[in-house]
Scaffold this motif. Sequence first.
Motif, PDB file in Angstrom:
ATOM      1  N   THR A 192      -1.994  -4.350  19.317  1.00 29.82           N
ATOM      2  CA  THR A 192      -0.617  -3.898  19.493  1.00 29.82           C
ATOM      3  C   THR A 192       0.337  -5.078  19.414  1.00 29.82           C
ATOM      4  OG1 THR A 192      -1.309  -1.976  20.775  1.00 29.82           O
ATOM      5  CG2 THR A 192       0.967  -2.718  21.084  1.00 29.82           C
ATOM      6  N   GLN A 193      -0.058  -6.206  19.982  1.00 30.90           N
ATOM      7  CA  GLN A 193       0.767  -7.412  19.904  1.00 30.90           C
ATOM      8  C   GLN A 193       0.940  -7.850  18.449  1.00 30.90           C
ATOM      9  OE1 GLN A 193      -0.718 -10.553  22.411  1.00 30.90           O
ATOM     10  NE2 GLN A 193       0.923 -11.947  21.863  1.00 30.90           N
ATOM     11  N   ILE A 194      -0.132  -7.791  17.676  1.00 29.09           N
ATOM     12  CA  ILE A 194      -0.055  -8.133  16.255  1.00 29.09           C
ATOM     13  C   ILE A 194       0.882  -7.165  15.534  1.00 29.09           C
ATOM     14  CG2 ILE A 194      -1.358  -8.203  14.086  1.00 29.09           C
ATOM     15  CD1 ILE A 194      -3.795  -9.143  15.830  1.00 29.09           C
ATOM     16  N   ALA A 195       0.743  -5.875  15.816  1.00 28.40           N
ATOM     17  CA  ALA A 195       1.597  -4.876  15.178  1.00 28.40           C
ATOM     18  C   ALA A 195       3.066  -5.121  15.498  1.00 28.40           C
ATOM     19  CB  ALA A 195       1.174  -3.471  15.606  1.00 28.40           C
ATOM     20  N   ARG A 196       3.363  -5.442  16.733  1.00 29.60           N
ATOM     21  CA  ARG A 196       4.756  -5.711  17.119  1.00 29.60           C
ATOM     22  C   ARG A 196       5.317  -6.919  16.375  1.00 29.60           C
ATOM     23  NH1 ARG A 196       3.775  -4.572  23.417  1.00 29.60           N
ATOM     24  NH2 ARG A 196       4.121  -2.330  23.349  1.00 29.60           N
ATOM     25  N   LEU A 197       4.505  -7.953  16.251  1.00 27.42           N
ATOM     26  CA  LEU A 197       4.961  -9.133  15.507  1.00 27.42           C
ATOM     27  C   LEU A 197       5.220  -8.785  14.038  1.00 27.42           C
ATOM     28  CD1 LEU A 197       2.534 -11.773  17.053  1.00 27.42           C
ATOM     29  CD2 LEU A 197       5.032 -11.735  17.309  1.00 27.42           C
TER      30      LEU A 197
ATOM     31  N   VAL B  68       2.107 -19.095  12.111  1.00 23.80           N
ATOM     32  CA  VAL B  68       2.406 -17.663  12.218  1.00 23.80           C
ATOM     33  C   VAL B  68       1.521 -17.074  13.318  1.00 23.80           C
ATOM     34  CG1 VAL B  68       2.424 -15.443  10.995  1.00 23.80           C
ATOM     35  CG2 VAL B  68       3.052 -17.562   9.781  1.00 23.80           C
ATOM     36  N   GLU B  69       2.144 -16.694  14.416  1.00 19.55           N
ATOM     37  CA  GLU B  69       1.388 -16.189  15.575  1.00 19.55           C
ATOM     38  C   GLU B  69       0.551 -14.969  15.237  1.00 19.55           C
ATOM     39  OE1 GLU B  69       1.996 -14.852  20.236  1.00 19.55           O
ATOM     40  OE2 GLU B  69       3.751 -15.176  18.989  1.00 19.55           O
ATOM     41  N   ALA B  70       1.074 -14.072  14.424  1.00 17.30           N
ATOM     42  CA  ALA B  70       0.317 -12.870  14.052  1.00 17.30           C
ATOM     43  C   ALA B  70      -0.983 -13.256  13.340  1.00 17.30           C
ATOM     44  CB  ALA B  70       1.165 -11.952  13.171  1.00 17.30           C
ATOM     45  N   TYR B  71      -0.944 -14.300  12.539  1.00 17.88           N
ATOM     46  CA  TYR B  71      -2.140 -14.762  11.840  1.00 17.88           C
ATOM     47  C   TYR B  71      -3.160 -15.324  12.831  1.00 17.88           C
ATOM     48  CZ  TYR B  71      -5.158 -17.434   8.743  1.00 17.88           C
ATOM     49  OH  TYR B  71      -6.260 -17.940   8.098  1.00 17.88           O
TER      50      TYR B  71
ATOM     51  N   GLY C 283      10.421 -12.353  -0.646  1.00 16.71           N
ATOM     52  CA  GLY C 283      10.373 -11.581   0.594  1.00 16.71           C
ATOM     53  C   GLY C 283       9.785 -10.205   0.387  1.00 16.71           C
ATOM     54  N   ARG C 284      10.121  -9.577  -0.731  1.00 14.05           N
ATOM     55  CA  ARG C 284       9.597  -8.239  -1.016  1.00 14.05           C
ATOM     56  C   ARG C 284       8.063  -8.266  -1.110  1.00 14.05           C
ATOM     57  NH1 ARG C 284      12.455  -4.938  -5.455  1.00 14.05           N
ATOM     58  NH2 ARG C 284      13.377  -3.907  -3.661  1.00 14.05           N
ATOM     59  N   ASP C 285       7.522  -9.249  -1.807  1.00 12.59           N
ATOM     60  CA  ASP C 285       6.056  -9.367  -1.914  1.00 12.59           C
ATOM     61  C   ASP C 285       5.432  -9.666  -0.557  1.00 12.59           C
ATOM     62  OD1 ASP C 285       5.759  -8.802  -4.579  1.00 12.59           O
ATOM     63  OD2 ASP C 285       5.638 -10.890  -5.225  1.00 12.59           O
ATOM     64  N   ARG C 286       6.044 -10.595   0.197  1.00 15.13           N
ATOM     65  CA  ARG C 286       5.515 -10.914   1.521  1.00 15.13           C
ATOM     66  C   ARG C 286       5.503  -9.668   2.401  1.00 15.13           C
ATOM     67  NH1 ARG C 286       7.841 -15.807   0.448  1.00 15.13           N
ATOM     68  NH2 ARG C 286       9.892 -15.254   1.273  1.00 15.13           N
ATOM     69  N   ALA C 287       6.610  -8.942   2.399  1.00  9.34           N
ATOM     70  CA  ALA C 287       6.714  -7.744   3.237  1.00  9.34           C
ATOM     71  C   ALA C 287       5.632  -6.729   2.881  1.00  9.34           C
ATOM     72  CB  ALA C 287       8.103  -7.125   3.089  1.00  9.34           C
ATOM     73  N   ARG C 288       5.339  -6.579   1.603  1.00  6.42           N
ATOM     74  CA  ARG C 288       4.319  -5.611   1.182  1.00  6.42           C
ATOM     75  C   ARG C 288       2.948  -5.955   1.794  1.00  6.42           C
ATOM     76  NH1 ARG C 288       1.548  -5.849  -3.815  1.00  6.42           N
ATOM     77  NH2 ARG C 288       3.130  -7.345  -4.437  1.00  6.42           N
ATOM     78  N   PHE C 289       2.568  -7.213   1.751  1.00  6.01           N
ATOM     79  CA  PHE C 289       1.280  -7.605   2.322  1.00  6.01           C
ATOM     80  C   PHE C 289       1.299  -7.542   3.847  1.00  6.01           C
ATOM     81  CE2 PHE C 289       0.608  -9.011  -1.960  1.00  6.01           C
ATOM     82  CZ  PHE C 289      -0.723  -8.696  -2.171  1.00  6.01           C
ATOM     83  N   TYR C 290       2.432  -7.844   4.450  1.00  8.08           N
ATOM     84  CA  TYR C 290       2.546  -7.698   5.904  1.00  8.08           C
ATOM     85  C   TYR C 290       2.421  -6.229   6.295  1.00  8.08           C
ATOM     86  CZ  TYR C 290       4.249 -12.567   5.969  1.00  8.08           C
ATOM     87  OH  TYR C 290       4.380 -13.931   5.836  1.00  8.08           O
ATOM     88  N   GLU C 291       2.901  -5.333   5.451  1.00  9.10           N
ATOM     89  CA  GLU C 291       2.729  -3.900   5.709  1.00  9.10           C
ATOM     90  C   GLU C 291       1.252  -3.509   5.630  1.00  9.10           C
ATOM     91  OE1 GLU C 291       5.389  -2.243   2.817  1.00  9.10           O
ATOM     92  OE2 GLU C 291       7.045  -2.158   4.252  1.00  9.10           O
ATOM     93  N   TYR C 292       0.528  -4.084   4.671  1.00  8.40           N
ATOM     94  CA  TYR C 292      -0.915  -3.827   4.604  1.00  8.40           C
ATOM     95  C   TYR C 292      -1.591  -4.294   5.887  1.00  8.40           C
ATOM     96  CZ  TYR C 292      -0.248  -3.356  -0.504  1.00  8.40           C
ATOM     97  OH  TYR C 292       0.166  -2.991  -1.757  1.00  8.40           O
ATOM     98  N   ALA C 293      -1.194  -5.473   6.356  1.00 11.09           N
ATOM     99  CA  ALA C 293      -1.757  -6.014   7.601  1.00 11.09           C
ATOM    100  C   ALA C 293      -1.442  -5.092   8.774  1.00 11.09           C
ATOM    101  CB  ALA C 293      -1.216  -7.422   7.870  1.00 11.09           C
ATOM    102  N   LEU C 294      -0.228  -4.571   8.813  1.00 11.03           N
ATOM    103  CA  LEU C 294       0.158  -3.633   9.869  1.00 11.03           C
ATOM    104  C   LEU C 294      -0.716  -2.381   9.825  1.00 11.03           C
ATOM    105  CD1 LEU C 294       2.062  -2.659  12.130  1.00 11.03           C
ATOM    106  CD2 LEU C 294       3.640  -1.894  10.321  1.00 11.03           C
ATOM    107  N   GLY C 295      -0.944  -1.864   8.638  1.00 12.21           N
ATOM    108  CA  GLY C 295      -1.821  -0.702   8.495  1.00 12.21           C
ATOM    109  C   GLY C 295      -3.225  -1.000   8.988  1.00 12.21           C
TER     110      GLY C 295
END
Length: 150
Positions: free
Chosen positions: A116-121, A22-25, A75-87
């Motif tokens: 910004t690159q992480i946020a876009r991913l 995962v590139e964002a990671y 997917g719903r759980d994954r998305a929630r944590f990815y949203e935390y990461a985005l924040g």
Amino acid sequence: MDYAERERTVPEAITSDPLWRVEAYRLALFVADLGWHDVTKLMSDRRTLSLAGQMYRALGSIGSNIGEGYSRGTGRDRARFYEYALGSARESRDWYYKGRHILGESVVAHRLNLLTQIARLLLVMIPDQRGRYIREERADYGVQNSEKTV
């Protein structure tokens, strides 16, 4: 230290995990490593002491939340944590901007670009996870469209 050089120093215990793909990671770990040195510099000025702590917590939270989300079963759980990461990525950008007077414009510009690159991913990953598991599959009800004139 540049990105490619730093990737060669990451322990196999991390790089052998599927999460490493995962590139964002990977970028989150990189920016957190860079942040260690930036926070050390911020701590040398009393005016930015509390900013340094906030920044480092936000930077660390990006990769941690991606890792935790990646490990979730839906997917719903994954998305929630990815949203935390985005924040946390956006929060980190805010802290970097506030520390620009100590860190310098070029360092801040580099970190803002990485974040910004992480946020876009993440903005691609979040709906992908939500869409994959939330939308119902299209059902074929076997109804034929017949045109009748009345």
